[in-house]
Write a protein that holds these residues in place. Structure first.
Motif, mmCIF file in Angstrom:
data_model
loop_
_atom_site.group_PDB
_atom_site.id
_atom_site.type_symbol
_atom_site.label_atom_id
_atom_site.label_comp_id
_atom_site.label_asym_id
_atom_site.label_seq_id
_atom_site.Cartn_x
_atom_site.Cartn_y
_atom_site.Cartn_z
ATOM 1 N N ASP A 192 36.316 -9.971 7.158
ATOM 2 C CA ASP A 192 36.067 -8.691 6.500
ATOM 3 C C ASP A 192 36.793 -8.651 5.166
ATOM 4 N N ARG A 237 22.268 -9.509 2.971
ATOM 5 C CA ARG A 237 22.962 -8.400 3.634
ATOM 6 C C ARG A 237 22.809 -8.430 5.150
ATOM 7 N N ASP A 268 22.975 -9.218 9.128
ATOM 8 C CA ASP A 268 24.185 -9.483 9.903
ATOM 9 C C ASP A 268 24.328 -10.942 10.323
ATOM 10 N N ASP A 269 23.222 -11.568 10.754
ATOM 11 C CA ASP A 269 23.375 -12.920 11.291
ATOM 12 C C ASP A 269 22.140 -13.803 11.126
ATOM 13 N N ARG A 275 27.103 -8.113 2.411
ATOM 14 C CA ARG A 275 27.177 -7.376 3.677
ATOM 15 C C ARG A 275 28.049 -6.128 3.566
ATOM 16 N N ASP A 276 28.935 -6.090 2.581
ATOM 17 C CA ASP A 276 29.782 -4.911 2.405
ATOM 18 C C ASP A 276 29.268 -3.986 1.300
#
Length: 359
Positions: free
Chosen positions: A135, A217, A219-220, A273-274
């Motif tokens: 993160d 962006r 998640d996986d 992603r953030d």
């Protein structure tokens, strides 16, 4: 980040050569003393001067004499271990790379800049030899990483140049730490939450420039799709966004750096992603315009005047440069033009620093 779409077909990197090279790269990384694990999982203290792949000693095609001027350093700052390539003499100049690159993107301009500046080219959190925690990829945290890095290096006030994702990170650094940043030059990007967003369904050229934003962006599933096909995904990005093609050795190095350890893909997607957090932060930042001088740089075959348009929404003193014939990778496609512009833009900063040293 956005750039031009080349009419030429993308360069295809041989998968056999790529996989073999990646294996050699991973073996080389093990010799550097740099952990492939996130900061929280590192089990041994790193060397202060790393060797091997990703460091000054382990990258291809550096300008003559580069290694006599610049040294790789691992620096504990901001709660993570950061890799920076440092060299030169004069007032400090922080260079912030973009996606999917690392400090190496600045190699062509660093030697000349180092004649009059102490140059610090950093690997962002999640990238290159810098730690890759899970993160902390919002621009406030990324800016704080760099402020802490400059603290540790002993630089209270400095100038900043940021390209691609380095542009919104540089903007956050200048907005959140205005007393630290003397001048800001930014290139070839947007600022999320400041630049108006394009429509979901737009022209094909805009789609080719921007589709990686929503993809990165995720998640996986993006990692599942790209893993083992890094040559296809990153090779396409590096090729189609260039008006003047990057050397094969540089393309291969960038791709291999994204396979060198198991958290490299996640680190490369972290900034995207953030974005929700960054959107909120920028909505607050834009209420307080930057007051330091800003140079907005676009490639004529890419974002062009768009960088200036964005920065005028966030800063009061904006100068514009559109680099003729350049695509997205300005520091590599047009290093001489970029050097001329930065030299002129940074001249008052150098003069002020020299006057201060004479007192």
């Amino acid at each position: 980040m956005p750039s031009s779409h080349s009419a030429q077909p993308p360069r295809q990197v041989s998968r056999r050569a790529f996989v073999g090279g990646a294996a050699a790269v991973t073996a080389g990384l093990a010799l550097t003393g740099v952990s492939a694990l996130p900061a929280t999982a590192a089990t041994a203290a790193p060397r202060r001067t790393p060797k091997g792949f990703g460091s000054v000693s382990g990258v291809p095609g550096l300008p003559e004499g580069f290694r006599r001027t610049f040294t790789s350093r691992l620096i504990q700052a901001g709660g993570i271990r950061q890799h920076a390539v440092v060299g030169g003499d004069g007032p400090p100049l922080l260079l912030i790379h973009g996606w999917p690159q690392n400090w190496y993107a600045w190699r062509m301009v660093m030697p000349m800049l180092a004649r009059n500046h102490t140059v610090i080219a950093v690997d962002q959190r999640g990238i290159g030899l810098t730690d890759k925690p899970r993160d902390g990829y919002d621009t406030a945290t990324l800016a704080n990483d760099l402020a802490a890095l400059m603290d540790t290096l002993g630089h209270e006030r400095f100038a900043v140049v940021g390209h691609d994702t380095g542009m919104p990170i540089g903007y956050a650094l200048a907005a959140d730490h205005p007393h630290r940043v003397d001048r800001l030059a930014v290139a070839e990007a947007v600022i999320p939450g400041v630049t108006p967003s394009p429509p979901l369904l737009g022209p094909a050229q805009a789609n080719n420039m921007l589709w990686h934003f929503p993809f990165n962006r995720l998640d996986d599933v993006n990692e599942l799709l790209v893993a083992g096909r890094e040559d296809v995904y990153f090779g396409w990005q590096l090729d189609t966004k260039a008006a003047r093609k990057l050397p094969d050795y540089a393309v291969r190095y960038y791709i291999e750096s994204l396979t060198a350890h198991r958290h490299a893909l996640g680190g490369s997607f972290g900034w995207y992603r953030d974005l929700d957090t960054t959107f909120t932060q920028n909505a607050d930042r834009v209420k307080r315009h930057l007051t330091m001088p800003v140079l907005a740089i676009g490639g004529a075959q890419s974002v062009g005047e768009g960088v200036t348009t964005t920065m005028k929404l966030a800063a009061d003193d904006v100068r514009s440069l559109v680099v003729p014939g350049s695509g997205h990778w300005v520091a590599e496609e047009a290093p001489q033009e970029l050097l001329a512009a930065l030299t002129a833009f940074l001249a008052p900063y150098r003069a002020t620093a020299a006057a201060r040293n004479r007192r």
